[in-house]
Write a protein that holds these residues in place. Structure first.
Motif, PDB file in Angstrom:
ATOM      1  N   SER A  23       0.633   5.431   0.717  1.00  0.00           N
ATOM      2  CA  SER A  23      -0.154   6.502   1.354  1.00  0.00           C
ATOM      3  C   SER A  23       0.186   7.832   0.713  1.00  0.00           C
ATOM      4  O   SER A  23       1.376   8.169   0.573  1.00  0.00           O
ATOM      5  CB  SER A  23       0.118   6.561   2.864  1.00  0.00           C
ATOM      6  OG  SER A  23      -0.286   5.367   3.485  1.00  0.00           O
ATOM      7  N   LEU A  79      -3.505   4.349  -0.784  1.00  0.00           N
ATOM      8  CA  LEU A  79      -4.324   4.987   0.262  1.00  0.00           C
ATOM      9  C   LEU A  79      -4.178   6.512   0.123  1.00  0.00           C
ATOM     10  O   LEU A  79      -3.073   7.052   0.261  1.00  0.00           O
ATOM     11  CB  LEU A  79      -3.877   4.520   1.642  1.00  0.00           C
ATOM     12  CG  LEU A  79      -4.024   3.018   1.928  1.00  0.00           C
ATOM     13  CD1 LEU A  79      -3.498   2.690   3.314  1.00  0.00           C
ATOM     14  CD2 LEU A  79      -5.456   2.562   1.776  1.00  0.00           C
ATOM     15  N   THR A 121      -2.268  -1.203  -4.093  1.00  0.00           N
ATOM     16  CA  THR A 121      -3.209  -0.469  -3.237  1.00  0.00           C
ATOM     17  C   THR A 121      -2.636   0.912  -2.937  1.00  0.00           C
ATOM     18  O   THR A 121      -1.474   1.029  -2.509  1.00  0.00           O
ATOM     19  CB  THR A 121      -3.467  -1.226  -1.930  1.00  0.00           C
ATOM     20  OG1 THR A 121      -3.981  -2.528  -2.265  1.00  0.00           O
ATOM     21  CG2 THR A 121      -4.458  -0.476  -1.056  1.00  0.00           C
ATOM     22  N   LEU A 127     -10.541   9.138   3.820  1.00  0.00           N
ATOM     23  CA  LEU A 127      -9.552   8.108   3.438  1.00  0.00           C
ATOM     24  C   LEU A 127     -10.103   7.321   2.246  1.00  0.00           C
ATOM     25  O   LEU A 127     -11.153   6.668   2.349  1.00  0.00           O
ATOM     26  CB  LEU A 127      -9.265   7.160   4.600  1.00  0.00           C
ATOM     27  CG  LEU A 127      -8.245   6.065   4.305  1.00  0.00           C
ATOM     28  CD1 LEU A 127      -6.890   6.687   3.955  1.00  0.00           C
ATOM     29  CD2 LEU A 127      -8.114   5.108   5.492  1.00  0.00           C
ATOM     30  N   GLN A 128      -9.413   7.460   1.137  1.00  0.00           N
ATOM     31  CA  GLN A 128      -9.827   6.767  -0.081  1.00  0.00           C
ATOM     32  C   GLN A 128      -8.865   5.574  -0.314  1.00  0.00           C
ATOM     33  O   GLN A 128      -7.648   5.746  -0.372  1.00  0.00           O
ATOM     34  CB  GLN A 128      -9.774   7.714  -1.279  1.00  0.00           C
ATOM     35  CG  GLN A 128     -10.690   8.910  -1.190  1.00  0.00           C
ATOM     36  CD  GLN A 128     -12.123   8.503  -1.468  1.00  0.00           C
ATOM     37  OE1 GLN A 128     -12.391   7.516  -2.167  1.00  0.00           O
ATOM     38  NE2 GLN A 128     -13.061   9.274  -0.890  1.00  0.00           N
ATOM     39  N   ARG A 129      -9.454   4.402  -0.424  1.00  0.00           N
ATOM     40  CA  ARG A 129      -8.649   3.186  -0.683  1.00  0.00           C
ATOM     41  C   ARG A 129      -8.806   2.819  -2.179  1.00  0.00           C
ATOM     42  O   ARG A 129      -9.889   2.391  -2.604  1.00  0.00           O
ATOM     43  CB  ARG A 129      -9.105   2.028   0.194  1.00  0.00           C
ATOM     44  CG  ARG A 129      -8.247   0.769   0.044  1.00  0.00           C
ATOM     45  CD  ARG A 129      -8.805  -0.332   0.941  1.00  0.00           C
ATOM     46  NE  ARG A 129      -7.986  -1.517   0.851  1.00  0.00           N
ATOM     47  CZ  ARG A 129      -6.923  -1.765   1.608  1.00  0.00           C
ATOM     48  NH1 ARG A 129      -6.563  -0.865   2.524  1.00  0.00           N
ATOM     49  NH2 ARG A 129      -6.234  -2.868   1.473  1.00  0.00           N
ATOM     50  N   SER A 167     -15.753   6.788  -7.285  1.00  0.00           N
ATOM     51  CA  SER A 167     -14.504   7.339  -6.778  1.00  0.00           C
ATOM     52  C   SER A 167     -14.181   8.616  -7.517  1.00  0.00           C
ATOM     53  O   SER A 167     -14.385   8.720  -8.736  1.00  0.00           O
ATOM     54  CB  SER A 167     -13.368   6.345  -6.942  1.00  0.00           C
ATOM     55  OG  SER A 167     -12.149   6.918  -6.566  1.00  0.00           O
ATOM     56  N   ALA A 190       0.852  -1.204   0.000  1.00  0.00           N
ATOM     57  CA  ALA A 190       0.000   0.000   0.000  1.00  0.00           C
ATOM     58  C   ALA A 190       0.872   1.232   0.000  1.00  0.00           C
ATOM     59  O   ALA A 190       1.946   1.261   0.594  1.00  0.00           O
ATOM     60  CB  ALA A 190      -0.941   0.011   1.208  1.00  0.00           C
ATOM     61  N   LEU A 222      -7.716   0.588  -5.467  1.00  0.00           N
ATOM     62  CA  LEU A 222      -7.125  -0.712  -5.880  1.00  0.00           C
ATOM     63  C   LEU A 222      -6.868  -0.654  -7.392  1.00  0.00           C
ATOM     64  O   LEU A 222      -7.811  -0.599  -8.185  1.00  0.00           O
ATOM     65  CB  LEU A 222      -8.068  -1.869  -5.538  1.00  0.00           C
ATOM     66  CG  LEU A 222      -7.509  -3.273  -5.800  1.00  0.00           C
ATOM     67  CD1 LEU A 222      -6.295  -3.523  -4.906  1.00  0.00           C
ATOM     68  CD2 LEU A 222      -8.583  -4.327  -5.540  1.00  0.00           C
ATOM     69  N   SER A 282      -5.256  10.066   1.518  1.00  0.00           N
ATOM     70  CA  SER A 282      -5.864  10.795   2.673  1.00  0.00           C
ATOM     71  C   SER A 282      -6.185  12.222   2.243  1.00  0.00           C
ATOM     72  O   SER A 282      -5.297  12.944   1.745  1.00  0.00           O
ATOM     73  CB  SER A 282      -4.892  10.796   3.857  1.00  0.00           C
ATOM     74  OG  SER A 282      -4.643   9.479   4.292  1.00  0.00           O
TER      75      SER A 282
END
Length: 839
Positions: A594, A682, A680, A660-662, A636, A592, A664, A684
């Motif tokens: 960030s 993440l 992934t 918080l957007q995840r 999204s 992931a 993929l 913010s």
């Protein structure tokens, strides 16, 4: 004495002198002997020896090996042998001392009959190399045959009225010997009424008769018993005898008489039956029945005469009733009686000599001996292939034979001695053009019309290893998919050899060399007999794109000959590598990232970029990026570039968006079937004042981003300068080597490793860290830059070709990136990602 006999006698006496005086007079006698021997050899065309008939087994004839100039030690290795057309077992050669000796009983009369000259013709043959010598061994006559009369008792009827000096022919004796041994003298036992009359006729034969010296009186003595003895001229003398019984008859006192006592007739051997030879005419002074004459053969004539001739009793006409053959008998002596019809009858005598003339009725005969077959195709000119002898039973020109050879072939006939020929090689042979020749030897005599005979000679040409195995083409190109099973058959090489047998037996082998750090034999092998090429292990396109090697074909000849063929094995790529995510910020698959994004950014703001590479090539390494739908079906505010991997906003962010957007991201290649990986991200959402600090913390407390960017630019410039310098140096060295060294036979094509970079117009990705390329030369491994445009249709075959690479040289300089390490490509990739590639 004939010259040959004199020479033979001189040679024998000289040899005896050498052995007798060798111990006494030393080298002077030896020198004198050798000089005399040399003089003898100079006066003769061939070797002559003599031996008496009836000589015992082992009798010395001559030192044949020494006289021929041959060493005793080479008689056996060179296959010294003696051949003869007739009775080859009479004489033999001791191979230990080279002496010709009598091997079995020699009967001159059996061998040559009544011929004045009798000799045994020997062919001395020596192989390796082939030589032929001719030796004549004269068989000398000894007095071993006594005179022989045809009968043991001869009866004569003589009228008492016959006058003195009347002659009554007698049958003489014959002696099988020749020369002085056959010269006969006759002696008659003592008688007052008879004496012996001996005369020599035209053919040197003696005619003997009983001469009446005193008138007979039957009433006083009615029968006389005499003995006729014949003695030859040999030493010791031999004799033969016959008893003569003379019966005295009365009455008719005139016998018929011929004009000549001897008549000569000549007739060709092909005369027809019934042909008249002569008509005899005898007269008788008597009258009436005492003067009537009838003709008949004498009772002492041989059965051969009775079989061949007939006489008419009334006319005295002598005719042929059987076939005449000059080659069997060429002279007939016929004694004819003319008898009157008186009481008692009286008889007159004459002799008819019938000489048979030769006619060309015998075809020449051809004999082949000592065939040196087969003949090697590299045999030298003049090599003797066969010995040929011809003969003809006819006489004179009818027996003169000439030989010829057909058809026009690389051979010819060479006359060696009288009717002997050698078949020799006249020009070069080539088994691959003609493997065998059928020759016809024609022997033709000189008769009119001439007769001829033929003999066939099959000459086989033996193969010599003079042709190397040959491939159909000097180079083959083979395409093999990677990940093949170990031991799979990938190609079959085949070479043909124009030679025969073991010279055409081809075996195959690899020309061993190094492929990087490993031997070629660890990758492929070739079956020695079939030429099948096998891959010993799975091939990996990412490790080895081109495997170029040579296969050698070698025959089994001595010495062996060989040739090579080049195989270029191209390893075709398969989609066997999953896309891999790059850089610490993106992490690996399943990791992931960030990112802090202010809520105040508008649409089109680039949040981050997902970077991935694929170790495959072509379409298998062309990556696309997709954003998976969020859980719950919520829309999204972010999107990802299909080929760039850039994550950007699709609209302005608002308070309704989750903090918080995840995200993929699915990274997928274009292989069949396609392989994929996920990343992934993440995101913010923060207030505008918090974004720099959060971004700084996301970078793990790194230094100022601008400073970091400056550092990256410095590294990039240093790397580009270093690579450019290395490239210039390499080109200079390459140019110098090409000018100083001859061109090599094998050329290496450029390697194909791929670096793909992303931009708004296309996708660029680095396909692997190191791509090794194998060729006949040694060189550093190279990476390559491949470009793909979204507007192009997918084509896995042409995706890796240089045309597509050249179409995107505006974004990446292929020459600069040729020798970059993986790290340098990543730096370049990061640099290009910070701004539009169009700039």
């Amino acid at each position: 004495m004939p010259r040959q006999n004199l020479l033979m006698k001189m040679k024998q006496e000289i040899s005896d002198m050498v052995f007798t005086l060798e111990g006494r007079m030393g080298m002077r006698c030896l020198l004198l002997s050798f000089l005399l021997l040399a003089a003898w050899e100079a006066g003769s065309g061939q070797l002559h020896y003599s031996v008496p008939e009836e000589a015992k087994h082992g009798t010395f004839v001559g030192r044949i090996a020494q006289d021929l100039g041959l060493e005793l030690a080479e008689l056996v290795p060179r296959l010294f042998r003696v051949a003869s057309k007739s009775r080859a077992d009479l004489l033999e050669v001791n191979l230990q001392n080279g002496v010709l000796f009598v091997n079995s009983r020699i009967d001159r009369e059996e061998l040559c009959g009544r011929s004045a000259e009798c000799s045994i013709h020997l062919e001395v043959i020596v192989d390796r190399p082939l030589q032929v010598f001719h030796v004549e061994v004269e068989v000398k006559d000894i007095n071993d045959n006594p005179p022989v009369f045809p009968v043991t008792e001869q009866r004569l009827l003589i009228y008492e009225s016959r006058l003195p000096d009347s002659l009554f022919p007698l049958e003489g004796a014959s002696d099988a010997d020749v020369g002085s041994n056959s010269i006969l003298t006759y002696k008659l036992s003592s008688s007052e009424h008879f004496a012996l009359d001996v005369k020599t006729n035209s053919d040197d034969n003696k005619q003997i008769g009983l001469l009446l010296r005193k008138s007979l009186d039957r009433e006083e003595v009615s029968e006389h018993n005499l003995f006729l003895t014949a003695t030859d001229g040999g030493k010791p003398e031999l004799t033969g005898a016959v008893q003569l019984l003379v019966t005295v008859l009365d009455v008719n006192d005139n016998a018929p008489s011929f004009e000549q006592s001897e008549y000569e007739v000549r007739i060709f051997e092909n005369a027809d039956n019934g042909t008249t030879l002569i008509r005899l005419n005898a007269s008788d002074r008597d009258e009436g029945a005492n003067g009537a004459i009838s003709y008949s053969f004498n009772s002492l004539v041989s059965p051969t005469v009775i079989d061949r001739f007939i006489i008419d009793p009334s006319t005295g006409e002598v005719a042929i009733q059987g076939n005449l053959d000059f080659e069997q008998v060429n002279l007939y002596k016929i004694r004819i009686d003319a008898t009157d019809k008186g009481h008692p009858p009286m008889v007159g005598h004459c002799t008819v000599l019938v000489k048979v003339l030769d006619n060309n009725d015998n075809v020449p005969q051809i004999a082949l001996t000592s065939l040196s077959l087969p003949v090697r195709e590299d045999a030298q000119f003049g090599t003797v292939i066969a010995l040929i002898s011809v003969s003809d039973l006819d006489a004179g020109v009818n027996g003169h034979v000439t030989c010829s050879l057909t058809p026009h072939v690389p051979f010819k006939l060479v006359s060696t001695f009288k009717n002997y020929y050698s078949l020799v090689l006249d020009s070069a042979l080539d088994r691959e053009s003609v493997s065998a020749y059928e020759l016809v030897v024609t022997a033709r005599d000189g008769g009119s019309p001439s007769l001829w005979a033929t003999a066939s000679v099959s000459v086989e040409v033996a193969d010599v290893n003079d042709n190397a195995p040959a491939f159909a083409q000097p180079e083959y190109t083979v395409f093999v998919k990677e990940n093949n099973p170990p031991g799979c058959h990938i190609f079959t090489v085949s070479a043909r050899d124009a030679d025969a047998q073991e010279n055409a037996l081809v075996s195959y082998s690899l020309v061993e060399r190094r492929v990087g750090e490993r031997a070629l034999s660890s990758y492929v092998s070739v079956h020695a007999e079939s030429g099948k090429v096998y891959a010993l292990q799975p091939l990996d396109h990412e490790e080895l794109e081109l495997l170029q090697f040579q296969v050698s074909a070698r025959d089994a000849g001595v010495p062996p000959l060989g040739s090579n063929v080049t195989l270029q094995v191209f390893v075709l790529d398969e989609n066997d590598n999953v896309p891999a995510l790059l850089a610490s910020r993106a992490g690996g698959s399943g990791g992931a990232v960030s990112e802090l994004v202010p809520r105040s950014v508008g649409a089109g703001h680039v949040v981050t970029k997902v970077r991935a590479v694929d170790a495959d090539s072509g379409y298998n390494a062309w990556l696309s990026y997709e954003l998976q739908p969020a859980a719950g079906g919520a829309r999204s505010p972010f999107r990802v570039g299909l080929y760039t991997g850039e994550i950007s906003t699709t609209r302005a962010l608002d308070e309704a968006d989750a903090p918080l957007q995840r995200l993929l991201v699915l990274v997928k290649d274009h292989g069949e079937p396609a392989l994929s990986a996920t990343a992934t991200v993440l995101v913010s959402l923060v207030e505008s004042g918090q974004a720099p600090k959060a971004s700084s913390r996301a970078l793990a407390g790194a230094a100022d981003p601008k400073a970091a960017l400056v550092d990256v630019n410095v590294y990039l410039i240093v790397a580009i300068c270093a690579v450019s310098s290395l490239l210039v140096l390499t080109l200079l060295l390459y140019t110098a080597l090409r000018c100083s060294a001859p061109p090599t036979e094998v050329a290496c094509g450029p390697g194909k490793a791929t670096l793909v970079c992303s931009s708004a117009v296309g996708s660029w990705s680095y396909s692997q860290q190191r791509r090794q390329r194998v060729c006949s030369g040694e060189g550093p491994p190279k990476t390559d830059l491949m470009a793909f445009s979204p507007s192009l249709q997918p084509n896995p075959v042409v995706a890796g070709l240089s045309e597509q690479q050249d179409s995107n040289e505006d974004h990446c300089d292929r020459e600069i990136l040729d020798d970059l390490k993986l790290e340098w490509c990543i730096v370049l990739h990061l640099k290009v990602a910070q701004g539009p590639l169009e700039d």
